[in-house]
Every structure is written in C-alpha cells, then in structure tokens.
Design a protein around this motif. Sequence first.
Motif, short mmCIF file in Angstrom:
data_model
loop_
_atom_site.label_atom_id
_atom_site.label_comp_id
_atom_site.label_asym_id
_atom_site.label_seq_id
_atom_site.Cartn_x
_atom_site.Cartn_y
_atom_site.Cartn_z
N VAL A 284 96.04 4.80 47.48
CA VAL A 284 95.32 4.15 48.59
C VAL A 284 96.18 3.12 49.31
O VAL A 284 95.90 2.79 50.46
N ARG A 285 97.22 2.64 48.66
CA ARG A 285 98.10 1.68 49.32
C ARG A 285 99.17 2.40 50.15
O ARG A 285 99.83 1.79 50.97
N ALA A 286 99.31 3.71 49.94
CA ALA A 286 100.32 4.49 50.66
C ALA A 286 99.88 4.83 52.08
O ALA A 286 100.72 5.15 52.92
N GLY A 287 98.61 4.80 52.36
CA GLY A 287 98.10 5.14 53.69
C GLY A 287 96.59 5.20 53.67
O GLY A 287 95.96 5.02 52.64
N CYS A 288 96.02 5.46 54.81
CA CYS A 288 94.56 5.48 54.94
C CYS A 288 93.98 6.81 54.46
O CYS A 288 94.19 7.84 55.10
N PHE A 289 93.24 6.77 53.37
CA PHE A 289 92.66 8.00 52.84
C PHE A 289 91.60 8.57 53.78
O PHE A 289 91.43 9.78 53.88
N VAL A 290 90.89 7.72 54.50
CA VAL A 290 89.86 8.19 55.42
C VAL A 290 90.51 8.96 56.58
O VAL A 290 90.11 10.08 56.90
N CYS A 291 91.51 8.36 57.19
CA CYS A 291 92.20 9.03 58.31
C CYS A 291 92.87 10.32 57.82
O CYS A 291 92.86 11.33 58.54
N ALA A 292 93.44 10.29 56.62
CA ALA A 292 94.06 11.50 56.06
C ALA A 292 93.02 12.60 55.89
O ALA A 292 93.27 13.77 56.21
N LEU B 206 90.15 12.87 57.58
CA LEU B 206 89.66 13.29 58.89
C LEU B 206 90.66 14.15 59.66
O LEU B 206 90.26 14.96 60.49
N THR B 207 91.94 14.00 59.37
CA THR B 207 92.95 14.84 60.04
C THR B 207 93.29 16.08 59.23
O THR B 207 94.14 16.87 59.64
N GLY B 208 92.62 16.26 58.09
CA GLY B 208 92.83 17.47 57.29
C GLY B 208 94.10 17.47 56.47
O GLY B 208 94.60 18.54 56.09
N GLU B 209 94.61 16.30 56.14
CA GLU B 209 95.84 16.23 55.35
C GLU B 209 95.59 16.81 53.95
O GLU B 209 94.62 16.43 53.29
N PRO B 210 96.43 17.72 53.50
CA PRO B 210 96.26 18.31 52.16
C PRO B 210 96.23 17.23 51.07
O PRO B 210 96.97 16.25 51.13
N GLY B 211 95.35 17.43 50.12
CA GLY B 211 95.21 16.48 49.02
C GLY B 211 94.18 15.40 49.28
O GLY B 211 93.91 14.59 48.40
N TYR B 212 93.60 15.38 50.48
CA TYR B 212 92.61 14.37 50.82
C TYR B 212 91.26 15.00 51.17
O TYR B 212 90.46 14.41 51.89
N GLU B 213 91.00 16.17 50.67
CA GLU B 213 89.76 16.86 50.96
C GLU B 213 88.58 16.15 50.29
O GLU B 213 88.71 15.61 49.20
#
Length: 161
Positions: free
Chosen positions: A13-21, A23-30
Amino acid sequence: MTPFDATAYEERVRAGCFVCAFLTGEPGYEHELLYDDGDHVAFLSRYPTLPGYALVVPRRHVTDVIRDLSPSEYLGLQAVVHRVARALNAVVPTERTYVLSLGSMQGNSHIHWHVAPLPPGVPYSRQQYHALMHENGVLSQSTAEIAALGAAIRAALSDLE
C-alpha cells in the motif's frame, strides 16, 4: 481465519494507490465490484476480517475528506456508504454495521470507507477494533464464494433502487 502478512501489506500500500490500481485494471489489484455510479465505487475487501466487508470510494483520487470534497460531494459519498451498508445487511446476517474511514497520507491515501457487518453472536471481546484488525487474521474465501457474495450484494443493491 488465515494469517495476514502485515509487513507485505504495508509495502504494497505504500508503493502506490491500491484504489487507483484497481480502477485502472492493474493486474494483482482485482476486487469484486459491487457498485459503480460513475462517481463512486464499492467493492469487497481483498483482506476481509468479517463476511461482506466492503470498501466505498470516490472514483477520483481524493486524499482528504475535508479539503478535497465539497459538502455535496461528501454527502453523495455518504449516501453510497449507507446504500451499500443496507445491501450488506440484507445479504449477510448482521448484529451491527461498522462504518469508518481509515488511511494515511503515507499509505492507503485514497479516501475510503470501510463497511463491515459484524455477525450476530460475536463475543464482545472480539468486536469493535478487534473484529477489524488484520493482525487477527483474514477470512479464507474461494473465488467462487467471493463471486457468489458479490452477486448477492449487487442484487440487494438493485432492489434498493
């Protein structure tokens, strides 16, 4: 309950925004999406400590509930929180519904509301913060169980329209 790796979670969670990840469909954040009105979304927690534990967020990246939301935006978000809580209560046996906003500018900075239905019969000593703390473990759920719960909650949400 399954043990929870708090150190790995903090790094994530400190590496980046999990919500935005998400919402943009980033793998691993489903996550299992429950609700989307174009301005707000709700989804099941990836690390639930209670059955039906969900998060409600604004779509746009907002980090401060006071400075970043107008009164009408805040009230609109709270209306979604209330609606999701009502749907969860229709699907998951609930003694009390916890609704709280957590996060930090250092991690999990995208504002989000936790909506966590406490099941009936949980001993008092395991309620409140204890019931929400990942350090006590997270629920083990199969992909099929998560999908079925999501479908039931979406159906309850549509019944509220």
